[in-house]
Design a protein around this motif. Structure first.
Motif, short mmCIF file in Angstrom:
data_model
loop_
_atom_site.label_atom_id
_atom_site.label_comp_id
_atom_site.label_asym_id
_atom_site.label_seq_id
_atom_site.Cartn_x
_atom_site.Cartn_y
_atom_site.Cartn_z
N ASN A 122 0.82 -1.20 0.00
CA ASN A 122 0.00 0.00 0.00
C ASN A 122 0.87 1.26 0.00
O ASN A 122 0.60 2.22 -0.75
CB ASN A 122 -0.92 -0.01 1.22
N ILE A 123 1.91 1.27 0.82
CA ILE A 123 2.80 2.43 0.91
C ILE A 123 3.48 2.68 -0.42
O ILE A 123 3.49 3.81 -0.93
CB ILE A 123 3.85 2.23 2.02
N ILE A 124 4.06 1.64 -1.00
CA ILE A 124 4.80 1.80 -2.26
C ILE A 124 3.87 2.22 -3.39
O ILE A 124 4.21 3.08 -4.20
CB ILE A 124 5.55 0.50 -2.61
N ASP A 125 2.67 1.63 -3.44
CA ASP A 125 1.72 1.98 -4.50
C ASP A 125 1.24 3.43 -4.37
O ASP A 125 1.03 4.12 -5.38
CB ASP A 125 0.53 1.03 -4.48
N LYS A 126 1.08 3.91 -3.13
CA LYS A 126 0.61 5.28 -2.92
C LYS A 126 1.70 6.31 -3.18
O LYS A 126 1.46 7.32 -3.83
CB LYS A 126 0.09 5.44 -1.48
N VAL A 127 2.89 6.04 -2.66
CA VAL A 127 3.97 7.02 -2.75
C VAL A 127 4.65 6.99 -4.11
O VAL A 127 5.07 8.03 -4.63
CB VAL A 127 5.02 6.78 -1.63
N GLN A 128 4.80 5.79 -4.67
CA GLN A 128 5.58 5.62 -5.91
C GLN A 128 6.99 6.21 -5.72
O GLN A 128 7.42 7.08 -6.48
CB GLN A 128 4.88 6.30 -7.08
N PRO A 129 7.71 5.74 -4.70
CA PRO A 129 9.02 6.34 -4.41
C PRO A 129 10.04 6.04 -5.51
O PRO A 129 9.98 5.01 -6.18
CB PRO A 129 9.42 5.66 -3.10
N ASP A 130 10.96 6.98 -5.67
CA ASP A 130 12.06 6.77 -6.61
C ASP A 130 13.21 6.01 -5.94
O ASP A 130 13.90 5.23 -6.59
CB ASP A 130 12.58 8.12 -7.12
N PHE A 131 13.38 6.27 -4.63
CA PHE A 131 14.50 5.68 -3.92
C PHE A 131 14.07 5.20 -2.53
O PHE A 131 13.19 5.79 -1.90
CB PHE A 131 15.64 6.70 -3.74
N PHE A 132 14.70 4.13 -2.09
CA PHE A 132 14.56 3.65 -0.71
C PHE A 132 15.94 3.77 -0.07
O PHE A 132 16.89 3.14 -0.51
CB PHE A 132 14.08 2.20 -0.69
N LEU A 133 16.04 4.61 0.96
CA LEU A 133 17.30 4.83 1.65
C LEU A 133 17.24 4.19 3.04
O LEU A 133 16.27 4.40 3.78
CB LEU A 133 17.60 6.33 1.80
N ALA A 134 18.28 3.45 3.37
CA ALA A 134 18.28 2.75 4.66
C ALA A 134 19.69 2.33 5.03
O ALA A 134 20.61 2.34 4.20
CB ALA A 134 17.38 1.52 4.59
N ALA A 135 19.85 2.00 6.29
CA ALA A 135 21.05 1.30 6.72
C ALA A 135 20.88 -0.16 6.34
O ALA A 135 19.82 -0.56 5.83
CB ALA A 135 21.24 1.45 8.23
N VAL A 136 21.89 -0.96 6.56
CA VAL A 136 21.79 -2.39 6.25
C VAL A 136 20.63 -2.99 7.05
O VAL A 136 20.49 -2.75 8.25
CB VAL A 136 23.10 -3.12 6.59
N THR A 137 19.78 -3.75 6.38
CA THR A 137 18.63 -4.35 7.05
C THR A 137 19.10 -5.30 8.15
O THR A 137 20.10 -6.00 8.00
CB THR A 137 17.77 -5.13 6.05
N THR A 138 18.35 -5.33 9.25
CA THR A 138 18.76 -6.15 10.39
C THR A 138 17.70 -7.15 10.84
O THR A 138 18.03 -8.16 11.44
CB THR A 138 19.12 -5.26 11.60
N LEU A 139 16.44 -6.85 10.58
CA LEU A 139 15.35 -7.72 11.02
C LEU A 139 14.47 -8.10 9.82
O LEU A 139 14.64 -7.56 8.73
CB LEU A 139 14.51 -7.02 12.10
N HIS A 140 13.53 -9.01 10.05
CA HIS A 140 12.77 -9.52 8.91
C HIS A 140 11.93 -8.44 8.24
O HIS A 140 11.77 -8.43 7.02
CB HIS A 140 11.87 -10.68 9.36
N HIS A 141 11.38 -7.48 9.05
CA HIS A 141 10.44 -6.54 8.46
C HIS A 141 11.11 -5.52 7.53
O HIS A 141 10.59 -5.24 6.45
CB HIS A 141 9.60 -5.82 9.52
N ASP A 142 12.27 -4.96 7.93
CA ASP A 142 12.91 -4.01 7.01
C ASP A 142 13.51 -4.74 5.81
O ASP A 142 13.57 -4.19 4.70
CB ASP A 142 13.94 -3.13 7.72
N HIS A 143 13.93 -6.01 6.01
CA HIS A 143 14.46 -6.76 4.88
C HIS A 143 13.33 -7.13 3.90
O HIS A 143 13.52 -7.13 2.69
CB HIS A 143 15.17 -8.03 5.35
N LEU A 144 12.16 -7.41 4.43
CA LEU A 144 11.00 -7.69 3.58
C LEU A 144 10.64 -6.46 2.75
O LEU A 144 10.39 -6.56 1.54
CB LEU A 144 9.81 -8.12 4.45
N PHE A 145 10.63 -5.29 3.38
CA PHE A 145 10.33 -4.06 2.66
C PHE A 145 11.39 -3.80 1.59
O PHE A 145 11.08 -3.39 0.46
CB PHE A 145 10.26 -2.88 3.63
N TYR A 146 12.64 -4.06 1.93
CA TYR A 146 13.75 -3.92 0.98
C TYR A 146 13.54 -4.81 -0.25
O TYR A 146 13.71 -4.38 -1.39
CB TYR A 146 15.04 -4.26 1.72
#
Length: 501
Positions: A122-146
């Motif tokens: 839902n977030i990605i479809d609404k925002v249509q982001p050009d870039f995702f900026l993050a530190a190295v993923t550490t847990l399942h949820h941020d890695h899933l979003f990545y």
């Protein structure tokens, strides 16, 4: 610039200065998913220091429910994004044996995954982001979003430490360097020169800093304990990562943890080897710290290190021993259970080395280094030793490094690797590659300073963040955040230029 950037911000909040500079100086549209505690949430609801076009509070969208998970939907997610959801979830520290406070049922885990996937789509479809900026993923949820971002064509820019201390790389992957360019500024002619270079960037420096600076103040520890015990805590009701963490349960766990850590430390000091004479040639395996992304995300099928040690020991050529060393920062996790150490020590051709022994001293005397994916695999090359790894790393490009896919390959991989000869030119090429694609940044200092400023030395995550105090911290570290933002902008401009061709 009007590109849309979405950030993933965890409760350490160190990235907040980066978002501020990118919005104010470069005019990006900032969006963020905040994986933070309830007290930190109050800061974001009131602050005007950093402007976001929209914020999603991650835990506001993940609820405990009796509803049966939609398996058809989860299967469609796996097929659409080529993600193994159960592999990701089974190695999540909150869903595994590492969680001492709450045991999640299968349906609870699947329900969390379902809610996450729907939220992220839902977030990605609404925002249509050009870039995702993050530190190295550490847990399942941020890695899933990545993973979902990558599959949907969102350009990922992830800041990660290289294997040379203090040098950072911005890339879409944790194990590769993108847009490879290489200068030829270094021409080392001997291993001694290479080793002198390595000393400036050795992982041993980081280990010492972690042990000396992270959660090192007894005063902060006591203050954090008092604040935790005598302040309101609503997280166990709203955050599944806090389920079961009542004040009594946390206090009981800390007492048991402290006793076990002391008992285990005594066992280590009495039974692990300090002095070793390599009468026979040996192969070196350094234990990884647990629980850590290097195992749980990077090497999900090699999380049982004792079983892996058994397999390595079985694969040794006659005349070789296996030397295993405990990781010195495992103390931050209370050491391993004594039964784990005993299982390793019971193997007839295995010697367990004390964590105080320098890894480089063992590498120098070894014939081969085997590591799941740690720094030792690279350091081995600087001492003219081959290595075997089990997961892709940026240094996998070195010919002296053998990456295997299954443990069945170990016997042949060991025999082949023992015959390898290292070329100095290969290390020169690797160093020049890193130097050309990285920048120096003291992320450790910034993180420690933030923890000392807000989190009582890293002992307490759920704290109130005073707006004036955050303003002061951002002003004091503005130069660092300016530098970091400039490096991200370089990558963004380079990507947009390539996209326009």
């Amino acid at each position: 610039m009007n590109s849309k950037i979405i950030f993933w911000i965890n409760d350490d909040l160190v990235q907040i200065g980066l978002t501020k500079i990118l919005q104010e100086k470069y005019n990006f549209e900032n969006y963020a998913i905040l994986n933070i505690t309830e007290k930190q949430k109050q800061f974001f609801q009131k602050q005007r220091l950093v402007k976001f076009n929209k914020i999603w509070y991650y835990h506001d969208h993940i609820h405990k429910t009796s509803k049966t998970p939609d398996l058809a939907y989860l299967k469609s997610i796996e097929e659409k994004y080529k993600i193994n959801l159960w592999l990701l979830a089974s190695n999540e520290r909150f869903f595994s044996e590492f969680n001492k406070f709450y045991k999640f049922s299968q349906n609870e885990i699947l329900s969390i995954l379902e809610q996450e996937c729907k939220l992220f789509e839902n977030i990605i479809d609404k925002v249509q982001p050009d870039f995702f900026l993050a530190a190295v993923t550490t847990l399942h949820h941020d890695h899933l979003f990545y993973e979902i971002c990558k599959a949907k064509g969102v350009k990922v820019l992830m800041i990660k430490p290289s294997f040379l201390l203090g040098k950072f790389i911005i890339s879409s992957e944790t194990d590769t360097i993108e847009n490879i360019q290489s200068s030829t500024s270094y021409h080392f002619s001997s291993l001694t020169e290479l080793q002198n270079y390595l000393k400036k960037y050795s992982s041993n420096i980081q280990v010492k800093r972690n042990l000396n600076e992270f959660q090192s103040s007894k005063r902060d520890y006591l203050q954090a304990a008092v604040q935790f015990l005598f302040s309101a805590n609503s997280n166990p009701k709203t955050h599944y990562t806090y389920y079961g963490r009542s004040k009594f349960a946390v206090l009981k766990n800390m007492i048991v943890y402290t006793i076990k850590r002391r008992y285990r430390k005594n066992f280590i000091n009495k039974n692990l080897i300090y002095d070793f004479e390599n009468k026979k040639p040996f192969i070196y395996f350094p234990l990884h710290i647990e629980q850590e992304r290097g195992l749980l995300i990077d090497a999900p099928f090699y999380t049982n290190q004792i079983e892996l040690i058994r397999n390595i020991a079985k694969s040794l050529p006659v005349g070789y021993d296996l030397y295993v060393k405990e990781h010195p920062t495992q103390v931050l996790r209370g050491w391993r259970s004594i039964s784990d150490y005993k299982q390793i020590m019971d193997l007839p051709n295995v010697t367990l080395i004390h964590p105080s022994i320098k890894s480089e001293d063992i590498i120098k005397k070894s014939s081969l280094v085997v590591t799941i994916g740690g720094t030792s695999g690279l350091e081995a090359a600087f001492y003219g030793k081959p290595s075997i790894i089990f997961t892709d790393q940026e240094y996998s490009i070195l010919p002296s490094v053998h990456k295997i896919k299954t443990t069945n390959e170990l016997p042949n991989a060991i025999k082949t690797s023992l015959k390898k000869q290292l070329r100095i030119s290969d290390l020169n090429n690797y160093i020049n590659l890193i130097e050309s694609n990285s920048f120096e940044f003291d992320f450790h200092r910034l993180s420690v300073e933030f923890d000392n400023y807000f989190h009582l030395g890293g002992f307490l995550a759920d704290v109130k963040i005073p707006i004036n105090k955050m303003k002061s911290f951002l002003e004091q570290n503005n130069g660092d955040y300016e530098k970091l933002a400039a490096e991200f902008v370089k990558k963004i401009q380079k990507y947009e230029h390539q996209k326009s061709l």
